[in-house]
Write a protein that holds these residues in place. Structure first.
Motif, mmCIF file in Angstrom:
data_model
loop_
_atom_site.group_PDB
_atom_site.id
_atom_site.type_symbol
_atom_site.label_atom_id
_atom_site.label_comp_id
_atom_site.label_asym_id
_atom_site.label_seq_id
_atom_site.Cartn_x
_atom_site.Cartn_y
_atom_site.Cartn_z
ATOM 1 N N THR A 23 0.890 -1.148 -0.051
ATOM 2 C CA THR A 23 -0.253 -0.563 0.101
ATOM 3 C C THR A 23 1.194 1.809 0.072
ATOM 4 O OG1 THR A 23 0.085 0.063 2.142
ATOM 5 C CG2 THR A 23 -2.050 -1.301 1.605
ATOM 6 N N VAL A 24 0.939 2.104 -1.500
ATOM 7 C CA VAL A 24 0.803 3.614 -1.185
ATOM 8 C C VAL A 24 0.251 4.452 -1.396
ATOM 9 C CG1 VAL A 24 3.185 4.304 -2.658
ATOM 10 C CG2 VAL A 24 3.107 2.060 -2.575
ATOM 11 N N VAL A 129 1.701 -5.472 2.739
ATOM 12 C CA VAL A 129 3.032 -4.624 3.543
ATOM 13 C C VAL A 129 2.317 -3.005 3.586
ATOM 14 C CG1 VAL A 129 5.416 -3.853 2.793
ATOM 15 C CG2 VAL A 129 4.607 -5.931 2.090
ATOM 16 N N ASP A 130 2.459 -2.210 4.655
ATOM 17 C CA ASP A 130 2.035 -1.360 4.450
ATOM 18 C C ASP A 130 3.627 -0.107 4.297
ATOM 19 O OD1 ASP A 130 0.365 0.717 5.287
ATOM 20 O OD2 ASP A 130 0.425 0.529 7.327
ATOM 21 N N THR A 131 2.903 0.646 4.317
ATOM 22 C CA THR A 131 4.981 2.152 3.577
ATOM 23 C C THR A 131 4.400 3.254 4.663
ATOM 24 O OG1 THR A 131 3.665 2.882 1.522
ATOM 25 C CG2 THR A 131 5.114 1.354 1.537
ATOM 26 N N PRO A 132 5.581 4.045 4.277
ATOM 27 C CA PRO A 132 5.580 5.531 5.715
ATOM 28 C C PRO A 132 4.634 6.228 4.351
ATOM 29 C CG PRO A 132 8.250 4.583 5.337
ATOM 30 C CD PRO A 132 6.453 4.350 3.877
ATOM 31 N N GLY A 133 4.014 7.609 5.247
ATOM 32 C CA GLY A 133 3.049 7.853 4.498
ATOM 33 C C GLY A 133 3.713 8.793 3.925
ATOM 34 N N TYR A 161 -2.020 2.076 -4.773
ATOM 35 C CA TYR A 161 -2.133 3.334 -4.556
ATOM 36 C C TYR A 161 -3.457 3.741 -3.684
ATOM 37 C CZ TYR A 161 -1.428 8.560 -5.285
ATOM 38 O OH TYR A 161 -1.626 9.653 -4.845
ATOM 39 N N ILE A 162 -3.552 4.082 -2.039
ATOM 40 C CA ILE A 162 -4.927 4.288 -1.608
ATOM 41 C C ILE A 162 -4.693 5.974 -1.718
ATOM 42 C CG2 ILE A 162 -5.966 4.320 0.323
ATOM 43 C CD1 ILE A 162 -4.689 1.769 -0.573
#
Ligand SMILES: Nc1nc2c(ncn2[C@@H]2O[C@H](COP(=O)(O)OP(=O)(O)OP(=O)(O)O)[C@@H](O)[C@H]2O)c(=O)[nH]1
Length: 393
Positions: A23-24, A129-133, A161-162
């Protein structure tokens, strides 16, 4: 219900591999909440999953994860010790974590197959996979690239892509979001699903329409312009509208490569659609991206092979030159003569140059054979021999 597992089989019919969903999205778009929802959805459907958090700065995660960057890197300490700001510390933490990427892949590979010691544990089907904001810190950093490339080289990988739909309602914010998505697609070269999140507050119908119907976007632009939404004076507003218009035309091709879904991470709507989209993108990964990745890998291998051949050739040349220069003095005089009875012109410059050349070649030869430390050793040993010799002369 759509399942990602069935879609991960490679076209060659190899064993199923887990699908990686990364997730980005912009800060606050809802990546973590979306991750939480996906995790719950997979749990409900009893799909074995593996959850990774790559955001070192997150204070609290609303879900349990299997691998957390915060377990191996202390973001606050990194900030203090290296005197960095928040973004620099996130990047440094990611860099530190990336040094362990091989171990991470090992773990994932092991979890992707049945465990003979624990037969009741099912192989993982989905890796979240969670990624930094701070998108740029992840997507545009070397470590982000290495992490994504490593994941994609082992498993089918899809970018989610959120988008915060409530913050994409105006033509300009919508366009900013799409340009970001476009840059991520071209940077990562991975298939992408655009997730319009928070649709419990704002329906994403307008965005979908803008992405498929250019005239609809054009009309919205006219509306914004009439309302002076771009706030321009002296024609500034006109400039913005025409820029957005051109960008929209340019992005038409980009839109055609995307899969778009509407989701509410809070309410849980749209998750099945998202899973279907992932399934489609995994197929695309296997048929389009994988061959391209393989081609790029083969290209890199070929370059490396050529470099190795070049170095070997150079080493062989050095060795044969070394043989020639070393043989010459031995033909005329013994080692003892060389040291104890200098020629009348003393330590001739030619002789020393010759010696230096030989030492250089020996050092380079050693470099090729033994590696860097040994090179230094060999070079300093040669220097020592040379100084001893000068001292006796
Ligand atoms: N109404 C609504 N709120 C949401 C939804 N998804 C997330 N939120 C809210 O949006 C805010 C930000 O959500 P996060 O999941 O923390 O966003 P994030 O992208 O992970 O944030 P960073 O990691 O800081 O970039 C929170 O207050 C969430 O409750 C949604 O689908 N609907």
């Amino acid at each position: 219900m759509a399942s990602t597992s069935e879609s991960s089989a490679s076209p060659q019919g190899q064993a199923e591999k887990p699908v990686v969903i990364v997730t980005v999205g912009m800060a606050g778009s809802g990546k973590t909440t979306f991750m939480q929802r996906l995790n719950a959805h997979l749990f409900q459907n009893q799909e074995p999953r593996y959850v990774m958090n790559l955001d070192p700065a997150v204070a609290k995660l609303p879900f349990q994860c299997n691998l957390d960057i915060r377990d191996s890197v202390n973001y606050k300490k990194v900030m203090e010790e290296h005197r960095l700001g928040p973004n620099g510390a996130i990047m440094t933490s990611l860099n530190l974590f990336t040094t362990k990427v091989d171990q991470v892949l090992n773990i994932l590979e092991k979890r992707a197959v049945p465990d003979p010691e624990n037969p009741s544990r099912k192989p993982v089907k989905t890796i979240l996979v969670d990624t930094p904001g701070q998108i740029e810190v992840f997507v545009w950093s070397a470590s982000g690239t290495i992490l994504l490339d490593s994941l994609a080289s082992s498993f089918p990988t899809v970018i989610a892509y959120i988008v915060d739909t409530t913050r994409a309602c105006s033509t300009s914010t919508f366009m900013s979001n799409m340009l970001y998505a476009c840059s991520i697609l071209y940077k990562t070269k991975l298939p992408m699903v655009v997730v319009f999140n928070k649709t419990d507050i704002q329906d994403a119908g307008f965005a979908k329409e803008w992405m498929t119907d250019y005239e609809a976007f054009r009309e919205a632009l006219d509306g914004d312009e009439n309302k002076n939404a771009f706030g321009g004076q002296d024609g500034g507003s006109g400039y913005m509208a025409s820029l957005l218009n051109s960008m929209s035309l340019m992005l038409e091709e980009f839109y055609s490569h995307l899969k778009v879904v509407s989701v509410s991470s809070v309410k849980g709507t749209g998750i099945d659609d998202f899973m279907d989209a992932v399934k489609e993108k995994v197929h695309e990964f296997n048929t389009v991206y994988q061959p391209e990745l393989d081609r790029r890998r083969a290209e890199r291998e070929e370059i490396k092979k050529k470099q190795r051949e070049k170095e070997l050739e150079k080493m062989m040349r050095d060795m044969s030159m070394d043989g020639l220069t070393a043989a010459a003095p031995e033909e005329n005089k013994s080692d003892d003569e060389d040291v104890q009875e200098p020629t009348p012109d003393g330590d001739s410059d030619d002789e020393i140059d010759d010696e230096n050349d030989r030492e250089g070649l020996q050092a380079r030869y050693a470099a090729s054979l033994l590696g860097k430390d040994s090179v230094t050793e060999e070079a300093s040993f040669a220097k020592y021999l040379h100084s001893q010799r000068n001292a006796t002369q």
